[in-house]
Scaffold this motif. Sequence first.
Motif, mmCIF file in Angstrom:
data_model
loop_
_atom_site.group_PDB
_atom_site.id
_atom_site.type_symbol
_atom_site.label_atom_id
_atom_site.label_comp_id
_atom_site.label_asym_id
_atom_site.label_seq_id
_atom_site.Cartn_x
_atom_site.Cartn_y
_atom_site.Cartn_z
ATOM 1 N N GLU A 230 0.828 -1.205 0.000
ATOM 2 C CA GLU A 230 0.000 0.000 0.000
ATOM 3 C C GLU A 230 0.860 1.251 0.000
ATOM 4 O O GLU A 230 0.581 2.215 -0.718
ATOM 5 C CB GLU A 230 -0.931 0.001 1.219
ATOM 6 N N THR A 231 1.921 1.212 0.795
ATOM 7 C CA THR A 231 2.827 2.361 0.823
ATOM 8 C C THR A 231 3.441 2.572 -0.556
ATOM 9 O O THR A 231 3.449 3.682 -1.085
ATOM 10 C CB THR A 231 3.942 2.124 1.852
ATOM 11 N N LEU A 232 3.930 1.476 -1.137
ATOM 12 C CA LEU A 232 4.579 1.570 -2.439
ATOM 13 C C LEU A 232 3.632 2.179 -3.473
ATOM 14 O O LEU A 232 4.026 3.005 -4.292
ATOM 15 C CB LEU A 232 5.025 0.172 -2.884
ATOM 16 N N LEU A 233 2.375 1.768 -3.413
ATOM 17 C CA LEU A 233 1.415 2.210 -4.434
ATOM 18 C C LEU A 233 1.003 3.667 -4.271
ATOM 19 O O LEU A 233 0.384 4.231 -5.172
ATOM 20 C CB LEU A 233 0.172 1.306 -4.424
ATOM 21 N N THR A 234 1.300 4.264 -3.123
ATOM 22 C CA THR A 234 0.969 5.685 -2.992
ATOM 23 C C THR A 234 2.181 6.569 -3.298
ATOM 24 O O THR A 234 2.110 7.782 -3.168
ATOM 25 C CB THR A 234 0.463 6.022 -1.574
ATOM 26 N N MET A 235 3.291 5.962 -3.689
ATOM 27 C CA MET A 235 4.460 6.762 -4.064
ATOM 28 C C MET A 235 4.205 7.435 -5.416
ATOM 29 O O MET A 235 3.554 6.856 -6.286
ATOM 30 C CB MET A 235 5.708 5.864 -4.176
ATOM 31 N N PRO A 236 4.713 8.651 -5.582
ATOM 32 C CA PRO A 236 4.473 9.362 -6.840
ATOM 33 C C PRO A 236 5.366 8.861 -7.974
ATOM 34 O O PRO A 236 6.236 9.563 -8.444
ATOM 35 C CB PRO A 236 4.790 10.821 -6.487
ATOM 36 N N VAL A 237 5.150 7.618 -8.383
ATOM 37 C CA VAL A 237 5.848 7.079 -9.555
ATOM 38 C C VAL A 237 4.820 6.428 -10.461
ATOM 39 O O VAL A 237 3.820 5.908 -9.970
ATOM 40 C CB VAL A 237 6.895 6.000 -9.193
ATOM 41 N N ARG A 239 2.849 3.761 -12.472
ATOM 42 C CA ARG A 239 2.653 2.330 -12.170
ATOM 43 C C ARG A 239 3.585 1.461 -13.003
ATOM 44 O O ARG A 239 4.071 0.436 -12.551
ATOM 45 C CB ARG A 239 1.201 1.908 -12.432
#
Lengths: 417, 251
Positions: A230-237, A239
């Motif tokens: 979940e943390t990774l998926l909210t990073m501004p990068v 997909r």
Amino acid sequence: MLMNLVKKEIKELLTPSTVAVIVVITILFGSMGKLIGAAKDEAKKKPSIAVVIRDKGPLADRMRAFLRLKTILVYDGDSREKGFAALKKNDKGVALLIIEPGFEQALREGRPGLVHVEWIMRGAGLMDTISSGILEKTFQDLNKVISAHLLDSARAHGGIISAHVLNPTVKIENTTYKKKRIPALSPNKIAQVLVSQSIAIPVAVMLIIMLGGSMVITSMGLEKENKTLETLLTMPVPRSTIVLGKIMGSAAVGLFMAAFYMVGFKFYINSFEAGTVDLAMLGLDLTIFDYVLVGVSLFSSLLFGLSIAMLLGIMAKDYKSAQVLTYPIMGLAMIPMFLTMYRDFDTVAPAVKAVLFIIPFSHPMMAMRHLTLDNYLLVTLGIGYSLAVTAVLIAVIVKIFKTDKLITGIMRVNRRA
Amino acid sequence: MHLLEVSGLTKSYGKTTAVKSIDFHIPAGEIFGLIGPNGAGKTTTLRVISTLLSQSGGTVTVCGHRVDKEPHEVRKAISYLPEEAGVYKNLRGLEYLEFIAGFHGTRSERAKMVEDGISIAGLGDRIRDKVSTYSKGMTRRLVIARALMTRPSLAILDEPTSGLDVVNAHEVRNIIKRSVSEERAVLLSSHNMLEVDYLCDRIALVASGRIVEAGTPGGLKEKYGCTNIEEIFMRIMETESHADEPGQKRD
Ligand SMILES: Nc1ncnc2c1ncn2[C@@H]1O[C@H](COP(=O)(O)OP(=O)(O)OP(=O)(O)O)[C@@H](O)[C@H]1O
Ligand SMILES: [Mg+2]
């Protein structure tokens, strides 16, 4: 108490995804036997050969009669060229046997009889050389026939019986393998030399893909189990960067492990591959460029394997379910592994050819063999195809990454439907 | 302009509707708290705002960017702390902070971020140890540090102090309070009523996917004639349980 625990374990392990995987694998393996082809039938079949027996006399007649019985004669005449052409035209043709005039005469005088054999080698897979193996056995039997004839006539005419009667002939053989003519070797000997290509490479490729694939799936499973996803998926990068990052990371580790594996395997193969025949002498060696192509082929199909793994990894809920999800990749890699071990691409049925081409894992398994025969087209086509399929898969994965599926899980949706 | 605007937000998982038309907004400089019973829909709401889940209805706008239209822009503005956030087990605490910083800002900004992260985490030398050797509370401090060190416009913290001891929780609350500035805001969920009373400028009570009450802690206490939020919570839930449908499932 025990049953209580056992029941819980079974419930945890036998999820719909596990069952689905097992069913698919069963079907895959069931159909594989058919794909490889009926090896047993082939072993019983008579080999197809052409003969040019220019010697005249009772021995020649006896040999011809024996060969009629034990083989299928696609040509029986006087022209070496016509015989070879007839043999080539028949896609089962194995060898052209030539007996020059004076054969029987030489034997009578105590000299060895020369048997010229022009082999046609159609593939270097384990099963491609079955028919030439049978023919070798037939030639041994032919020797016995000749011995018997010499003994008979010696008895009848009161001639001398020397030791060479028991081993009367000398074979002079050449093999035509695709476009190359390899002197002084039979297909079986060449196949032995190429054994590392036939077995080691498919096995190595399968292992690399499995290693890499299970790394990706496990990484996805662990992201969920350790609650890092979940943390990774909210990073501004983007997909796609996340997806590619996972795939490239595993590819790097996979290739690193592969390099180690290959070095080890090289030593292993060297230890029992008779060092008598030099591939370079046969014109079957590879250039640096060829090796680079093999590497690119391996890398492109590894990328495909990792994207498939990623797709499966999306379904992984934790480490345990990730383990099970590696099986489909293993199954998919085993099909071409066995097929290419037993058969050359050229010698399988069209349907099997299609299966081999469609599974990108086949291409690096076959690449080296294709390149020894300078067949660059198939190798480059394979690379292009693998990369194209990978691109499509990655697009699909990125699409899924943009949905809720990663968080809510795919199975949950199915269960509700 | 409000940093966060949520209007008519609805979210269903298959047949269950977890969030039913929620409206609220957060201006800059504010700490906003979501409270409510287990399974009320707090986490679901936070996940939609964090771009992790797509909404089934309504609109959510963060710093002028809609979460469904421009998720990437939203992600640049937020920092989300999941309720049970974990850390990659093979990394050291410091490496994890560097990993997260790697997604943000320029090179020099990153160094500053990591520096801030180390001080927020307050793990001393243990920051150089593997995360797998951390206690639950230490891991929680690390992920809070990670969430706040990037100086997000909107920090979204799901139960930030859960699992922390009294001293650590107290410290973390102060860190959160200090993190808010004129252009930054915090949205958090909590089961600790003293915490929301102390921290939040405004709170909303969510039950069965709806906001059933909202206001400033002081205003609510006045309205219900209570001295603490817990009493208000109990009062509202009692009236709710008579009115609402039964059997909310937990995930
Ligand atoms: N992935 C999911 N699939 C289906 N239903 C879900 C899923 N996640 C949550 N729910 C349901 O949505 C509802 C709201 O859950 P949510 O996690 O948002 O509650 P919460 O307020 O955060 O609760 P808690 O205080 O226990 O953390 C619950 O009924 C839950 O069962
Ligand atoms: Mg929650």
